[in-house]
Structures are given as structure tokens and as C-alpha cells.
Design a protein around this motif. Structure first.
Motif, PDB file in Angstrom:
ATOM      1  N   ARG A   1      50.787  23.949  33.657  1.00 17.23           N
ATOM      2  CA  ARG A   1      50.448  24.844  32.543  1.00 17.23           C
ATOM      3  C   ARG A   1      50.017  24.040  31.318  1.00 17.23           C
ATOM      4  NH1 ARG A   1      54.734  28.344  34.605  1.00 17.23           N
ATOM      5  NH2 ARG A   1      56.288  27.104  33.505  1.00 17.23           N
ATOM      6  N   CYS A   2      50.749  22.976  31.022  1.00 11.63           N
ATOM      7  CA  CYS A   2      50.402  22.141  29.868  1.00 11.63           C
ATOM      8  C   CYS A   2      49.048  21.461  30.063  1.00 11.63           C
ATOM      9  CB  CYS A   2      51.483  21.082  29.637  1.00 11.63           C
ATOM     10  SG  CYS A   2      53.013  21.741  28.945  1.00 11.63           S
ATOM     11  N   SER A   3      48.778  21.014  31.283  1.00 14.13           N
ATOM     12  CA  SER A   3      47.506  20.349  31.556  1.00 14.13           C
ATOM     13  C   SER A   3      46.327  21.297  31.363  1.00 14.13           C
ATOM     14  CB  SER A   3      47.508  19.792  32.983  1.00 14.13           C
ATOM     15  OG  SER A   3      46.294  19.142  33.270  1.00 14.13           O
ATOM     16  N   ASP A   4      46.535  22.571  31.650  1.00 12.35           N
ATOM     17  CA  ASP A   4      45.468  23.565  31.492  1.00 12.35           C
ATOM     18  C   ASP A   4      45.321  24.051  30.054  1.00 12.35           C
ATOM     19  OD1 ASP A   4      44.740  23.501  34.157  1.00 12.35           O
ATOM     20  OD2 ASP A   4      46.079  25.134  34.736  1.00 12.35           O
ATOM     21  N   ASP A   5      46.274  23.715  29.203  1.00  8.41           N
ATOM     22  CA  ASP A   5      46.269  24.146  27.804  1.00  8.41           C
ATOM     23  C   ASP A   5      45.910  22.945  26.925  1.00  8.41           C
ATOM     24  OD1 ASP A   5      47.065  24.728  25.123  1.00  8.41           O
ATOM     25  OD2 ASP A   5      48.412  26.294  25.848  1.00  8.41           O
ATOM     26  N   GLU A   6      44.727  22.952  26.309  1.00 11.60           N
ATOM     27  CA  GLU A   6      44.275  21.782  25.557  1.00 11.60           C
ATOM     28  C   GLU A   6      45.185  21.461  24.392  1.00 11.60           C
ATOM     29  OE1 GLU A   6      40.406  19.999  23.189  1.00 11.60           O
ATOM     30  OE2 GLU A   6      40.137  21.232  24.970  1.00 11.60           O
ATOM     31  N   LYS A   7      45.740  22.480  23.720  1.00  9.02           N
ATOM     32  CA  LYS A   7      46.615  22.208  22.580  1.00  9.02           C
ATOM     33  C   LYS A   7      47.887  21.495  23.014  1.00  9.02           C
ATOM     34  CE  LYS A   7      45.030  25.872  19.473  1.00  9.02           C
ATOM     35  NZ  LYS A   7      45.427  27.087  18.700  1.00  9.02           N
ATOM     36  N   LYS A   8      48.457  21.932  24.136  1.00 12.36           N
ATOM     37  CA  LYS A   8      49.666  21.278  24.637  1.00 12.36           C
ATOM     38  C   LYS A   8      49.333  19.887  25.185  1.00 12.36           C
ATOM     39  CE  LYS A   8      52.335  25.420  25.702  1.00 12.36           C
ATOM     40  NZ  LYS A   8      53.023  26.226  26.761  1.00 12.36           N
ATOM     41  N   SER A   9      48.195  19.778  25.864  1.00 14.81           N
ATOM     42  CA  SER A   9      47.777  18.470  26.363  1.00 14.81           C
ATOM     43  C   SER A   9      47.593  17.485  25.216  1.00 14.81           C
ATOM     44  CB  SER A   9      46.461  18.592  27.143  1.00 14.81           C
ATOM     45  OG  SER A   9      46.647  19.276  28.358  1.00 14.81           O
ATOM     46  N   LEU A  10      47.057  17.986  24.093  1.00 19.99           N
ATOM     47  CA  LEU A  10      46.805  17.146  22.927  1.00 19.99           C
ATOM     48  C   LEU A  10      48.085  16.497  22.416  1.00 19.99           C
ATOM     49  CD1 LEU A  10      44.810  16.170  20.723  1.00 19.99           C
ATOM     50  CD2 LEU A  10      45.356  18.263  19.455  1.00 19.99           C
ATOM     51  N   LEU A  11      49.192  17.250  22.423  1.00 22.45           N
ATOM     52  CA  LEU A  11      50.458  16.726  21.920  1.00 22.45           C
ATOM     53  C   LEU A  11      50.930  15.528  22.739  1.00 22.45           C
ATOM     54  CD1 LEU A  11      52.348  20.078  21.191  1.00 22.45           C
ATOM     55  CD2 LEU A  11      51.269  18.550  19.527  1.00 22.45           C
ATOM     56  N   TYR A  12      50.806  15.641  24.068  1.00 22.23           N
ATOM     57  CA  TYR A  12      51.226  14.527  24.924  1.00 22.23           C
ATOM     58  C   TYR A  12      50.236  13.364  24.833  1.00 22.23           C
ATOM     59  CZ  TYR A  12      54.761  17.635  26.797  1.00 22.23           C
ATOM     60  OH  TYR A  12      55.837  18.464  26.905  1.00 22.23           O
ATOM     61  N   ALA A  13      48.954  13.683  24.784  1.00 28.76           N
ATOM     62  CA  ALA A  13      47.939  12.643  24.671  1.00 28.76           C
ATOM     63  C   ALA A  13      48.105  11.848  23.376  1.00 28.76           C
ATOM     64  CB  ALA A  13      46.541  13.267  24.742  1.00 28.76           C
ATOM     65  N   GLN A  14      48.478  12.535  22.296  1.00 25.54           N
ATOM     66  CA  GLN A  14      48.714  11.840  21.028  1.00 25.54           C
ATOM     67  C   GLN A  14      49.841  10.820  21.175  1.00 25.54           C
ATOM     68  OE1 GLN A  14      49.318  15.395  18.654  1.00 25.54           O
ATOM     69  NE2 GLN A  14      47.452  14.992  17.463  1.00 25.54           N
ATOM     70  N   GLY A  15      50.890  11.212  21.880  1.00 28.19           N
ATOM     71  CA  GLY A  15      52.008  10.290  22.093  1.00 28.19           C
ATOM     72  C   GLY A  15      51.591   9.058  22.866  1.00 28.19           C
TER      73      GLY A  15
END
Length: 343
Positions: free
Chosen positions: A96-110
Motif C-alpha cells: 500500500r505504501c509503495s503504491d502511495d507516492e506521499k507515503k513512499s516519499l517519507l521512506y525515500a527521504q529517510g
């Protein structure tokens, strides 16, 4: 043997795991090395080939304790899990997170803050230890550029913007990489990052170490029940371990780049450990691979104080601790994923 985050890591080779009541018993050649109450753990990860008793595997399955088996080098082999296990819910949340760009962004930022922060401290270490052999002002400017990039990463509003910042940061960091090669300058140099195939010895060495790190990151993710092929920064592509590539970003500078530079600067590896193909590709010889693999193994046996856990762990366990923290963040046990910030 070290308990971390409700996980027991067993890195001593040649041990056998037994069950005595509700206690896990670690044995080597019939000598008891340690005992741990089984109920303290959600997961047990073993690095070795000897194995565990059927009684212990059954008990772990009954109590939903995941039992992972890795090779001594960290390659994932197998997992014992019970009839009901949280891995399904964890993976569904990952998808679900991978399909959601906003949630993906949070992990990618880390992941990228960790990468750029650690790259900056590679430069800072050079300023501290070798200021008489480098262009100090260039390194200071590069360090400040990476410091600003960390701020920009946290303020970015899309994955595309994030990738743009990462690209500029990588260019700034690698523009100074050649200056960090202090020995064997005629044989080892760095002008730009190239791969598939690498066209010089330094790029060949980096590519080989990155492949080893990607393998360790993938094994660590599989060990905590995540799908190493579904990432947040690196998007889905058939056959690509996207999440392993995500996780290894923050570890590249401190586990791979530092080792590559150390091997060259300490003259632990030389030009004779490489060969050039007619196509221009540069590859390690068999002896060269053996040298690098030994150095990789020795590095992983070294220790570091984990910046988030505040505990001393082996470098080889760092991908596993980060995978555990990522799983906890996805489950909602942590407010955000804490990247590995080395200094």
C-alpha cells in the motif's frame, strides 16, 4: 550472539540450537555457550549451516517466533514460521505504501538523508585526517553542499524532486572521490561513476562491493518478512530488488565506499588483481575477488555504536537492524523510519 529489537542474532559459526523447556540453548561441539528465554523474542536469525533441533523449530512455529537461517556470509536460505504470522499484514502495508507516492516519499527521504549525511561525513573524515593531502576548500564546499542537500531532501514534495537532489549530491560527492585515493594513483583513479560494465579499476571495485551490500540488504529484508522487490524510492522493475536498493543507499558510503578506499590506500589490493576485457570492461581476477571478499567479511566483523539503538553491533548486522526498524515503522510501532547516521 546479541539480542536487538526482540530479535536474537546468532553470528557464531558452527553452533547448534536446541530447546530445553521454554529456553533456547546455544551449543557448539556439545558445549553450552548461552541460554535465552524463548518468550523474549519475536525472531531468531542464525548465520551458519549447523541448524536447529526439530523441537525448537516446532516451538517457534507454535509461538509465532520467526526462525531465519542465513549463510555465514549473510545470504538468505530459509525461514520457519507458524500457521499465523504478521508477515502478511506487514507486506500488505508495504505494498500500500509503495503504491502511495506521499507515503513512499517519507521512506525515500529517510534513505536519502542517510546516504547524503553519511557521504558528507566521509568528506569530513578526510578533512580531519588528511587535510595536508587534499584541497581543503574544495572538501569544505562539498561538505556544505551535502549539508544543505539534507535539508532540501526533508522539504521536497515529490519523488522526482528527491531524485534530482540526490543526483546533484552524488555528483558533488563523486567529484571529490578521486582526491580521496591517496595511494597507487597511476593504477587507481576516478573520473565518473560508470557500470555495466565498469571501465576502470575503482569503478569495478565499487560495483563489486555494492553487489555484496545489495545481497546483504535483500537478505535482511527477507529476514524480517518484507518483500525486497517492492521499493519506495526505486520503483518496481522485473527482477530488480528495489527495496534492497532503497535500504542500501544510506549504507553505501560507510560500508562500501570506505572499504574500497581503504583497500586501495592501504595497498591491500593492486592493479594485478584486475583484468581488462577486449570490450573495455574491467573485472576482478579470482585472486582479486578473494581479497575483496575477505576484506568484506573482516569489515562486517568490526563493530560500531548504532546511532539510533545506542548499542554496539557488528557492521554485518547493520542492514538487519535497519530492516527491523523499517518493518517497525511500516507496522506503525515507530513514528518514522530512522536512517543509519554515521559520524
Amino acid at each position: 550472539m546479541k539480542p536487538l529489537l526482540n530479535t536474537l542474532f546468532i553470528t557464531t559459526e558452527g553452533v547448534y540450537l536446541n530447546l530445553n523447556g521454554d529456553t533456547i540453548v546455544i551449543q557448539k561441539e556439545k558445549k553450552v555457550l548461552a541460554r535465552f528465554p524463548l518468550h523474549n523474542f519475536e525472531q531468531i536469525t542464525v548465520f551458519g549451516y549447523t541448524g536447529a533441533s526439530p523441537a525448537l523449530m516446532q516451538k517457534c512455529a507454535e509461538q509465532n517466533i520467526v526462525l531465519n537461517f542465513m549463510t555465514p556470509g549473510g545470504r538468505f536460505m530459509a525461514r520457519v514460521i507458524g500457521k499465523t504470522n504478521g508477515n502478511v499484514l506487514l507486506r500488505k502495508e508495504q505494498y500500500r505504501c509503495s503504491d502511495d507516492e506521499k507515503k513512499s516519499l517519507l521512506y525515500a527521504q529517510g534513505f536519502l538523508v542517510g546516504k547524503i549525511y553519511n557521504s558528507r561525513w566521509i568528506l569530513e573524515r578526510m578533512l580531519r585526517d588528511h587535510s595536508d593531502r587534499i584541497e581543503v576548500e574544495r572538501f569544505r564546499q562539498g561538505s556544505m553542499q551535502l549539508k544543505q542537500a539534507c535539508r532540501d531532501i526533508m522539504q521536497s514534495e515529490s519523488l522526482d524532486i528527491l531524485r534530482g537532489i540526490e543526483g546533484k549530491s552524488a555528483k558533488a560527492y563523486f567529484s571529490l572521490f578521486d582526491a580521496m585515493i591517496l595511494q597507487q594513483k597511476e593504477d587507481f583513479f576516478f573520473t565518473e561513476r560508470n557500470r555495466r560494465p565498469p571501465l576502470d579499476r575503482m569503478n569495478c571495485l565499487l560495483s563489486f562491493l555494492y553487489a555484496l551490500l545489495a545481497n546483504d540488504a535483500g537478505a535482511a529484508l527477507e529476514g524480517v518478512g518484507l518483500d525486497s522487490y517492492v521499493g519506495f524510492l526505486h520503483r518496481d522493475r522485473p527482477g530488480r530488488n528495489s527495496l534492497a536498493l532503497d535500504l542500501m543507499e544510506e549504507l553505501r558510503p560507510v560500508m562500501a565506499d570506505r572499504l574500497a578506499l581503504a583497500l586501495v590506500n592501504r595497498k591491500s589490493i593492486c592493479s594485478q588483481d584486475f583484468r581488462e576485457e577486449s570490450s573495455g570492461a574491467v573485472l576482478l581476477t579470482d585472486d582479486g575477488r578473494k581479497k575483496v571478499l575477505k576484506a568484506w567479511h573482516d569489515m562486517k566483523e568490526g563493530t560500531v555504536k548504532h546511532p539510533y539503538l545506542k548499542e554496539t553491533v557488528k557492521w554485518g548486522l547493520v542492514p538487519h537492524t535497519q530492516a527491523l526498524l523499517l518493518a517497525r515503522a511500516l507496522r506503525g510501532d515507530l513514528d518514522a523510519y530512522p536512517p543509519f547516521l554515521w559520524k
